[in-house]
Design a protein around this motif. Structure first.
Motif, short mmCIF file in Angstrom:
data_model
loop_
_atom_site.label_atom_id
_atom_site.label_comp_id
_atom_site.label_asym_id
_atom_site.label_seq_id
_atom_site.Cartn_x
_atom_site.Cartn_y
_atom_site.Cartn_z
N VAL A 37 4.92 -0.24 0.44
CA VAL A 37 4.50 -0.46 1.82
C VAL A 37 5.24 -1.68 2.35
O VAL A 37 5.18 -2.75 1.75
CB VAL A 37 2.97 -0.69 1.92
CG1 VAL A 37 2.57 -0.97 3.36
CG2 VAL A 37 2.22 0.52 1.39
N VAL A 38 5.96 -1.51 3.46
CA VAL A 38 6.73 -2.60 4.06
C VAL A 38 5.86 -3.31 5.10
O VAL A 38 5.29 -2.66 5.97
CB VAL A 38 8.03 -2.08 4.71
CG1 VAL A 38 8.82 -3.23 5.31
CG2 VAL A 38 8.87 -1.34 3.68
N VAL A 39 5.76 -4.64 4.98
CA VAL A 39 4.90 -5.42 5.87
C VAL A 39 5.66 -6.61 6.43
O VAL A 39 6.68 -7.03 5.89
CB VAL A 39 3.64 -5.92 5.14
CG1 VAL A 39 2.81 -4.77 4.61
CG2 VAL A 39 4.01 -6.88 4.01
N ASN A 40 5.13 -7.17 7.51
CA ASN A 40 5.63 -8.44 8.04
C ASN A 40 5.20 -9.56 7.10
O ASN A 40 4.08 -9.53 6.59
CB ASN A 40 5.05 -8.67 9.44
CG ASN A 40 5.58 -9.92 10.10
OD1 ASN A 40 5.22 -11.04 9.72
ND2 ASN A 40 6.44 -9.75 11.08
N PRO A 41 6.06 -10.58 6.85
CA PRO A 41 5.69 -11.66 5.91
C PRO A 41 4.40 -12.38 6.28
O PRO A 41 3.76 -12.97 5.42
CB PRO A 41 6.90 -12.61 5.98
CG PRO A 41 8.04 -11.75 6.39
CD PRO A 41 7.46 -10.73 7.31
N LEU A 42 4.02 -12.35 7.57
CA LEU A 42 2.78 -13.00 7.98
C LEU A 42 1.62 -12.01 8.15
O LEU A 42 0.56 -12.37 8.64
CB LEU A 42 3.00 -13.79 9.28
CG LEU A 42 3.95 -14.99 9.13
CD1 LEU A 42 4.15 -15.68 10.47
CD2 LEU A 42 3.44 -15.97 8.08
N LEU A 43 1.82 -10.77 7.74
CA LEU A 43 0.80 -9.74 7.65
C LEU A 43 0.06 -9.51 8.97
O LEU A 43 -0.99 -10.09 9.23
CB LEU A 43 -0.22 -10.06 6.54
CG LEU A 43 -1.03 -8.85 6.04
CD1 LEU A 43 -0.13 -7.86 5.35
CD2 LEU A 43 -2.14 -9.29 5.13
N ARG A 44 0.61 -8.61 9.79
CA ARG A 44 -0.02 -8.27 11.06
C ARG A 44 -1.10 -7.20 10.86
O ARG A 44 -1.27 -6.65 9.79
CB ARG A 44 1.05 -7.75 12.05
CG ARG A 44 2.17 -8.72 12.31
CD ARG A 44 1.67 -10.03 12.82
NE ARG A 44 2.75 -10.91 13.24
CZ ARG A 44 2.63 -12.21 13.37
NH1 ARG A 44 1.48 -12.78 13.09
NH2 ARG A 44 3.64 -12.95 13.77
N GLU A 45 -1.82 -6.93 11.94
CA GLU A 45 -2.94 -5.98 11.85
C GLU A 45 -2.46 -4.58 11.44
O GLU A 45 -3.10 -3.91 10.63
CB GLU A 45 -3.67 -5.89 13.20
CG GLU A 45 -4.51 -7.11 13.53
CD GLU A 45 -5.60 -7.36 12.50
OE1 GLU A 45 -5.81 -8.52 12.14
OE2 GLU A 45 -6.21 -6.38 12.04
N GLU A 46 -1.31 -4.15 12.01
CA GLU A 46 -0.82 -2.82 11.65
C GLU A 46 -0.41 -2.74 10.18
O GLU A 46 -0.50 -1.69 9.55
CB GLU A 46 0.37 -2.42 12.55
CG GLU A 46 1.55 -3.38 12.50
CD GLU A 46 1.47 -4.47 13.56
OE1 GLU A 46 2.52 -4.97 13.96
OE2 GLU A 46 0.35 -4.80 13.98
N ASP A 47 0.01 -3.89 9.61
CA ASP A 47 0.35 -3.92 8.19
C ASP A 47 -0.90 -3.71 7.34
O ASP A 47 -0.87 -3.00 6.32
CB ASP A 47 0.98 -5.27 7.82
CG ASP A 47 2.26 -5.54 8.57
OD1 ASP A 47 2.52 -6.70 8.90
OD2 ASP A 47 3.00 -4.57 8.84
N LYS A 48 -2.00 -4.33 7.75
CA LYS A 48 -3.26 -4.18 7.00
C LYS A 48 -3.71 -2.72 7.00
O LYS A 48 -4.20 -2.20 5.99
CB LYS A 48 -4.34 -5.07 7.61
CG LYS A 48 -4.03 -6.56 7.57
CD LYS A 48 -5.09 -7.34 8.34
CE LYS A 48 -4.65 -8.76 8.59
NZ LYS A 48 -5.63 -9.49 9.45
N LEU A 49 -3.56 -2.07 8.17
CA LEU A 49 -3.96 -0.66 8.26
C LEU A 49 -3.15 0.20 7.30
O LEU A 49 -3.70 1.06 6.59
CB LEU A 49 -3.78 -0.16 9.69
CG LEU A 49 -4.78 -0.72 10.73
CD1 LEU A 49 -4.37 -0.27 12.13
CD2 LEU A 49 -6.20 -0.29 10.41
N ARG A 50 -1.81 -0.01 7.28
CA ARG A 50 -0.97 0.78 6.38
C ARG A 50 -1.31 0.50 4.92
O ARG A 50 -1.34 1.41 4.09
CB ARG A 50 0.52 0.49 6.65
CG ARG A 50 1.03 1.08 7.94
CD ARG A 50 2.55 1.19 7.90
NE ARG A 50 3.18 -0.07 7.56
CZ ARG A 50 3.45 -1.03 8.45
NH1 ARG A 50 3.14 -0.86 9.72
NH2 ARG A 50 4.04 -2.15 8.07
N LEU A 51 -1.55 -0.76 4.60
CA LEU A 51 -1.88 -1.12 3.22
C LEU A 51 -3.19 -0.47 2.79
O LEU A 51 -3.29 0.10 1.70
CB LEU A 51 -1.98 -2.64 3.08
CG LEU A 51 -0.70 -3.38 2.69
CD1 LEU A 51 -0.93 -4.88 2.73
CD2 LEU A 51 -0.25 -2.97 1.30
#
Length: 693
Positions: A485-499
């Motif tokens: 799972v590719v995320v922004n280094p500062l972990l945005r909300e959309e990253d949390k959803l994908r994770l």
């Protein structure tokens, strides 16, 4: 012309081989249906420009054009794509234009190029003037003479580097299709026109050569420097060659002083290689400029800096900073020895940068100020005394990096034990990787971050053997056995959803596995739910396709791993275009590290290419050395997997069962390495049919 249509046209003009709609969809982050609709809308354009379009079922689409015509159309597309740029991109383009000027230019040149009024040009120039000032450059506007930028050559080089680094897309930097510092290296939200302007600041061919020279000179350099510092080194070396006719003037006393640095011989030897390659003579100022960057560059976590007599004094400063900040924030931080080490390492580099007047850039400064505003202010307050130590103010960029260290430790206070085992890959260095890890632990469903590793040393076999379930990465990478799972280094909300979505899938799968294991252990036969007929038919068709086209080579004679990969690429498919793609992608994947499975000398070679779906085995007559593996290994057998470029989790999940079996099933491993073709095919059939049953 619509921006998406323009991007598709530019992509078709840049590709000489067939590309699928799925490939275009992936590159431009739009749906396949949208791609089809836009290509349909281009039919009139193709007709008017007498462009012949060739489409082949299963291979894709390509434009048949002489190179001369293709080049003309590329220039036309790039020129026309500047209309309607948002204000922020206009300013980026203006900066690129001004940095690239060989002579003064009038305002109407920019007005015409960007299709904006002279008044808008004037306002934009006023807004970018502070940026030039921050870089140590002056934007000169002389009535009658035009616009130009003046300043020291070192400031020009640093400005170009800072501009490029600040706009790269950190999620894609290691993706196999991305040209180093080419247009696709930059943030996807930028228009194609702006990306091309950024890439145009540097000679792409020159950068590729410099990168190869550096990587061959020191194969461990990517493990030593964080990616940003590594990129800056490549860019500074490229500018050194590209702008060699520009005089680099620096303080002679400082230039002589750096000869006592322990890193001096390392840099000198590297520069001698570049001198010889480009047949040029470098000056002491060039050596100084590269050496100072290398000495002050940020290192990866776990790499100790050189010890000095001042370490005890720096430790006192670090303790003082930690103590004051924890008192104001009313939290306990002095227990965190890792924070002390990270802060001490940062203070060492800060002192070096201050003494050598090296400006640090921080691409995460604005999000840090937004997400951790209070911590940033507290840190800035309690490190202000360092101004007396270094003799100059501490920049917000330095404060931002120190804030990341403290924020990471604060987030760690709320960390709980997790159930999913994962590793984190982060290109941005010690602080951002630490904060990414701790934010995941705090804000994402139960996940146990086992380690942080480099993107250049991914061995999925070893990770799978260690029980890793998931790879979380701030850069886009290709994996085959483990999900990523590719995320922004500062972990945005959309990253949390994908994770969370991916973790749900893994938890469900692990629960199924554990239930199956308990049932097997108790020797209880339970009727399993039948797979849907549609999916069963799909999987059966895939299995038939794999076994019908099974690739097998016996007693193959090659001298190197590269020669082995070349032979596989030439023989696994018939079309030259696809052969070239497979070769390029296999070699690119190997840059991440070789996947040697065990002492029997079995190596897994895999990539994506077109719509190709092939698996196979190549056995060598004489083992070859794999020096990229750590420790070095002997390759006796290669297991090859080529998957379609189009993402389909069903294909990946099914084919990855074979690779996983190589890890856990020693009988199957023996049959692959020592059995004949019939035995290997029969074993693979058994694994695949067990999967769908």
């Amino acid at each position: 012309m619509d921006k998406q249509v323009m991007a598709i046209l530019e992509l078709l003009l840049s590709e000489y081989e067939y590309i699928t709609y799925s490939y275009i969809s992936d590159r431009l982050d739009i749906s396949v249906r949208t791609v089809a609709r836009h290509i349909k809308s281009l039919e009139g354009y193709f007709h008017n420009h007498r462009i012949q379009v060739d489409t082949r079922r299963g291979e894709g689409i390509r434009l048949i054009l002489p190179d001369e015509e293709r080049t003309k159309l590329k220039k036309l597309v790039n020129k026309n794509d500047s209309s309607g740029l948002p204000a922020v991109e206009r300013k980026i383009v203006l900066i690129c234009e001004l940095l690239g000027l060989q002579e003064p230019a009038k305002s109407y040149y920019f007005s015409s190029a960007l299709k904006i009024s002279l008044g808008t040009v004037g306002r934009d120039l006023e807004e970018i003037e502070p940026w030039f000032s921050q870089q140590g450059l002056v934007l000169v506007r002389c009535r009658g003479n035009g616009l130009f930028v003046t300043g020291a050559e070192k400031a020009f080089r640093d400005a170009i580097v800072n501009l490029l680094i600040s706009h790269i897309d950190t999620r894609n930097i290691h993706y196999s299709y991305i040209e180093f510092m080419g247009p696709d290296f930059f943030k996807k939200e930028l228009s194609r026109y702006t990306k091309i302007k950024l890439a145009g600041l540097m000679d792409g061919h020159l950068l590729e050569n410099i990168k190869k020279i550096v990587d061959n000179y020191d194969k461990n350099i990517k493990e030593t420097l964080v990616d940003e510092s590594y990129f800056k080194l490549i860019l500074l070396l490229g500018l050194m060659v590209q702008r060699q006719e520009k005089e680099l003037v620096l303080d002679r006393e400082n230039v002589q002083a750096v000869k006592s640095f322990t890193q001096y011989d390392y840099i000198i030897k590297l520069l001698r290689v570049i001198e010889k390659y480009y047949n040029l003579t470098l000056q002491d100022c060039d050596v100084y400029n590269i050496l100072i960057h290398f000495v002050a560059a940020r290192r990866r976590q776990g790499l100790a800096l050189e010890q000095s007599q001042a370490d005890s004094q720096l430790a006192e400063l670090a303790y003082k900073i930690i103590n004051n900040i924890q008192q104001e924030l009313q939290v306990k931080l002095d227990y965190d020895k890792d924070l002390l080490k990270r802060l001490l390492d940062h203070l060492k580099l800060l002192m070096i940068r201050a003494s050598m007047e090296v400006k640090v850039t921080n691409n995460f400064l604005e999000p840090i100020k937004t997400d951790y505003r209070h911590i940033f202010e507290v840190v800035k307050k309690h490190i202000a005394f360092l101004e007396e130590v270094i003799g100059k103010p501490v920049s917000d960029e330095e404060v931002g990096y120190i804030t990341i260290h403290f924020a990471a430790s604060l987030v760690a206070l709320e960390n709980n034990a997790k159930s999913i085992r994962a590793i984190v890959i982060c290109m941005s260095g010690i602080g951002t990787s630490k904060i990414l890890v701790e934010k995941i632990k705090q804000e994402v469903k139960p996940v146990n971050i086992v380690a942080t590793i480099s993107s250049h040393a991914i061995n999925e076999i070893e990770l799978s053997e260690q029980g890793i379930d998931l790879i979380i990465s701030s850069v886009k990478i290709e994996t085959f056995i483990l999900p990523v799972v590719v995320v922004n280094p500062l972990l945005r909300e959309e990253d949390k959803l994908r994770l969370n979505r991916k973790i749900n899938e893994i938890e469900e799968r692990k629960n199924i596995v554990s239930i199956t294991k308990r049932v097997t252990d108790k020797a209880v036969q339970t009727k399993q739910p039948e797979t849907g007929g549609k999916d069963t038919g799909y999987y059966l068709a895939l299995i038939h396709r794999l076994l019908e086209n099974f690739y097998y080579q016996y007693r193959l004679v090659v001298k190197t791993k590269q020669e082995l990969i070349g032979h596989i690429a030439r023989t696994i498919v018939d079309t030259e275009v696809l052969q070239a793609t497979i070769l390029r992608n296999l070699l690119k994947r190997e840059e991440y590290g070789s996947t040697v499975i065990d002492e029997k000398g079995l190596v897994l070679l895999h990539c994506r290419a077109g719509d190709c779906l092939r698996v196979g085995i190549a056995r060598l007559a004489v083992p070859v050395d794999d020096l990229t593996n750590d420790p070095p290994a002997k390759i006796r057998t290669a297991f090859i997997v080529v998957l379609p470029q189009e993402d389909d989790d069903r294909i990946v999940e099914m084919v990855s069962q074979i690779s996983k079996a190589l890890i856990v099933d020693k009988t199957f491993l023996y049959e692959v390495c020592d059995g004949n073709k019939e035995i290997a095919v029969e074993s693979i059939s058994r694994i695949l049919f067990n999967f769908i049953s």
